[in-house]
Design an enzyme around this catalytic site. Structure first.
Site, PDB file in Angstrom:
ATOM      1  N   SER A 130      46.419  52.582  21.143  1.00  0.00           N
ATOM      2  CA  SER A 130      44.971  52.783  21.300  1.00  0.00           C
ATOM      3  C   SER A 130      44.112  51.589  20.879  1.00  0.00           C
ATOM      4  CB  SER A 130      44.535  54.037  20.536  1.00  0.00           C
ATOM      5  OG  SER A 130      45.203  55.155  21.049  1.00  0.00           O
ATOM      6  N   HIS A 184      38.015  65.253   8.972  1.00  0.00           N
ATOM      7  CA  HIS A 184      37.844  63.855   8.531  1.00  0.00           C
ATOM      8  C   HIS A 184      37.703  63.781   7.002  1.00  0.00           C
ATOM      9  CE1 HIS A 184      37.708  62.731  12.636  1.00  0.00           C
ATOM     10  NE2 HIS A 184      36.505  63.177  12.889  1.00  0.00           N
ATOM     11  N   THR A 186      36.190  50.979  18.691  1.00  0.00           N
ATOM     12  CA  THR A 186      35.105  50.670  19.639  1.00  0.00           C
ATOM     13  C   THR A 186      34.974  51.801  20.668  1.00  0.00           C
ATOM     14  OG1 THR A 186      36.758  49.304  20.777  1.00  0.00           O
ATOM     15  CG2 THR A 186      35.092  48.130  19.506  1.00  0.00           C
ATOM     16  N   GLU A 187      36.001  52.621  20.805  1.00  0.00           N
ATOM     17  CA  GLU A 187      35.960  53.730  21.769  1.00  0.00           C
ATOM     18  C   GLU A 187      35.435  55.027  21.125  1.00  0.00           C
ATOM     19  OE1 GLU A 187      38.627  51.496  21.639  1.00  0.00           O
ATOM     20  OE2 GLU A 187      37.720  50.566  23.396  1.00  0.00           O
ATOM     21  N   ASP A 197      45.611  59.717  12.900  1.00  0.00           N
ATOM     22  CA  ASP A 197      45.293  60.662  13.971  1.00  0.00           C
ATOM     23  C   ASP A 197      45.602  62.097  13.539  1.00  0.00           C
ATOM     24  OD1 ASP A 197      44.416  61.472  16.406  1.00  0.00           O
ATOM     25  OD2 ASP A 197      46.094  60.682  17.555  1.00  0.00           O
ATOM     26  N   LEU A 243      46.346  45.302  -4.251  1.00  0.00           N
ATOM     27  CA  LEU A 243      46.428  45.835  -2.885  1.00  0.00           C
ATOM     28  C   LEU A 243      45.142  45.479  -2.134  1.00  0.00           C
ATOM     29  CD1 LEU A 243      47.766  47.794  -0.758  1.00  0.00           C
ATOM     30  CD2 LEU A 243      46.501  49.647  -1.864  1.00  0.00           C
TER      31      LEU A 243
END
Ligand code: FPP
Length: 229
Positions: free
Chosen positions: A183, A30, A59-60, A13, A124
């Site tokens: 969230s 971003h 999904t939001e 975030d 990883l």
């Protein structure tokens, strides 16, 4: 360092705020966020973390402007396209969770190709949560089980049919930018995760920040509902 997490789940975030503070468009935040992903992957390998999961598109997130959504998709596509050699050199396996059908074909194609090209890597596992929401995942899972005509389902049935069935539950969840929320991330899987909410904005996250998180994690006492040993 001792007592390290096996699986770290990250809510990246603060990209928008990082850009806003500099008078830049959100998508540049971003873009800078991808650099933080790269630093985090290197740091995870350095600290012998086996699984890292990034909440890349929820999904939001469809509620955002089309320009921002398209920007995130093209960043992701280019990231996957440019990095197969890097993933193989570093022995990183790429996986995804979430329901991919609404994504653009070129992104789905790039993701499938990268997953196939990295399937034998072991150092990883990097999982991308894409069109992922915990509630949506549980609903899809229950519907899948209903189709099997089971009279009764166990938690094992549920967990074996979640998108995350190839992952151990996260030991540590990090959400950057000082927001204290989950969230709709892996809600069932986080039942016993340790939570950490640093103030740093995601584009500024780096090895030093990960080390801080690992240090805090190593001091936490995990009892899983039992008593202190
Ligand atoms: C939240 O910041 C971040 C996202 C919605 C995801 C951003 C996606 C990427 C950086 C691509 C991920 C790529 C890989 C390879 C994992 P925000 O926009 O909500 O920040 P704000 O709260 O400051 O506005």
């Amino acid at each position: 360092m001792y007592n390290l997490p096996t699986h770290i789940a990250i809510i990246m975030d603060g990209n928008g705020r990082w850009a806003q503070k500099r008078g830049l468009p959100r998508n540049l935040g971003h873009k800078e966020g991808i650099k933080a992903v790269e630093r985090t992957l290197d740091a995870c390998i350095k600290f012998h973390i086996k699984f890292v999961t990034f909440y890349a598109f929820s999904t939001e997130n469809w509620k955002r402007d089309k320009e921002e959504i398209d920007g995130i998709f093209s960043l992701l596509r280019d990231y996957l396209k440019n990095n197969p050699d890097y993933f193989n050199k570093k022995d990183i396996k790429i996986k995804h969770i979430g329901e991919l059908s609404p994504f653009p074909e070129d992104l789905k194609k790039e993701l499938t190709k990268t997953e196939n090209q990295t399937t034998n890597n072991e150092t990883l596992t990097m999982t991308l949560a894409l069109n992922y929401g915990g509630q949506d995942e549980i609903t899809r899972t229950v519907n899948k089980l209903l189709k099997e005509n089971k009279m009764e389902i166990t938690y094992k049935d549920i967990s074996q049919n979640l998108d995350t069935n190839f992952l151990p539950d996260p030991d540590l969840v990090i959400r950057t930018s000082g927001e204290n929320r989950l969230s709709n991330f892996m809600m069932l899987q986080m039942a016993y995760s340790e939570l950490y909410f640093p103030k740093v904005l995601w584009p500024d996250f780096n090895e030093k920040e990960l080390k801080k998180a690992l240090k805090i994690f190593s001091k936490r006492e995990r009892r899983f509902g039992g008593l202190k040993k």
